[in-house]
Design a protein around this motif. Structure first.
Motif, PDB file in Angstrom:
ATOM      1  N   LEU A  65      29.272  14.459 -32.002  1.00 61.09           N
ATOM      2  CA  LEU A  65      30.095  14.708 -33.188  1.00 61.09           C
ATOM      3  C   LEU A  65      29.956  13.575 -34.196  1.00 61.09           C
ATOM      4  N   LYS A  66      29.932  12.344 -33.708  1.00 63.03           N
ATOM      5  CA  LYS A  66      29.777  11.196 -34.598  1.00 63.03           C
ATOM      6  C   LYS A  66      28.411  11.222 -35.277  1.00 63.03           C
ATOM      7  N   GLU A  67      27.365  11.545 -34.516  1.00 60.36           N
ATOM      8  CA  GLU A  67      26.021  11.639 -35.092  1.00 60.36           C
ATOM      9  C   GLU A  67      25.952  12.722 -36.152  1.00 60.36           C
ATOM     10  N   SER A  68      26.676  13.813 -35.940  1.00 59.51           N
ATOM     11  CA  SER A  68      26.627  14.921 -36.900  1.00 59.51           C
ATOM     12  C   SER A  68      27.265  14.551 -38.236  1.00 59.51           C
ATOM     13  N   GLU A  69      28.096  13.505 -38.246  1.00 59.45           N
ATOM     14  CA  GLU A  69      28.700  13.041 -39.489  1.00 59.45           C
ATOM     15  C   GLU A  69      27.683  12.330 -40.373  1.00 59.45           C
ATOM     16  N   HIS A  70      26.602  11.829 -39.767  1.00 51.29           N
ATOM     17  CA  HIS A  70      25.562  11.104 -40.503  1.00 51.29           C
ATOM     18  C   HIS A  70      24.189  11.616 -40.083  1.00 51.29           C
ATOM     19  N   PRO A  71      23.879  12.865 -40.386  1.00 53.92           N
ATOM     20  CA  PRO A  71      22.616  13.434 -39.906  1.00 53.92           C
ATOM     21  C   PRO A  71      21.386  12.719 -40.462  1.00 53.92           C
TER      22      PRO A  71
END
Length: 90
Positions: A65-71
């Protein structure tokens, strides 16, 4: 808080490995564990809430989820599909 500050000791029981990992992360941030705990409690007192949102999601899901905030930081690009499949080992 009182202008004449007096230190007091806080004694807690914690898993030794968790303490060590916390110390390493705090040190990486230029802090010691006492300062990190003090910051935590200070934030809790100021806001009357925990300085994080408790969750029951697995750590892998939270990281995704955190990675998806900064693709733009995690997205990988390929010149062609052959390179993509090769990278996926498929």
């Amino acid at each position: 808080m009182d202008a004449k500050k007096k230190d007091t000791r806080l004694s807690i029981r914690i898993d030794p490995e968790l303490k060590k990992a916390g110390q390493e992360i705090a040190n990486d941030m230029g802090l010691d564990l006492t300062t990190a705990v003090t910051m935590f409690i200070t934030k809790m007192v100021k806001t009357h809430e925990l300085p994080f949102t408790p969750t029951s999601l697995p750590i892998e899901t939270l990281r995704a989820l955190k990675e998806s905030e900064h693709p733009e930081k995690t997205r990988k690009y390929y010149k062609n599909t052959k390179d993509m499949w090769h990278d996926l080992d498929a």
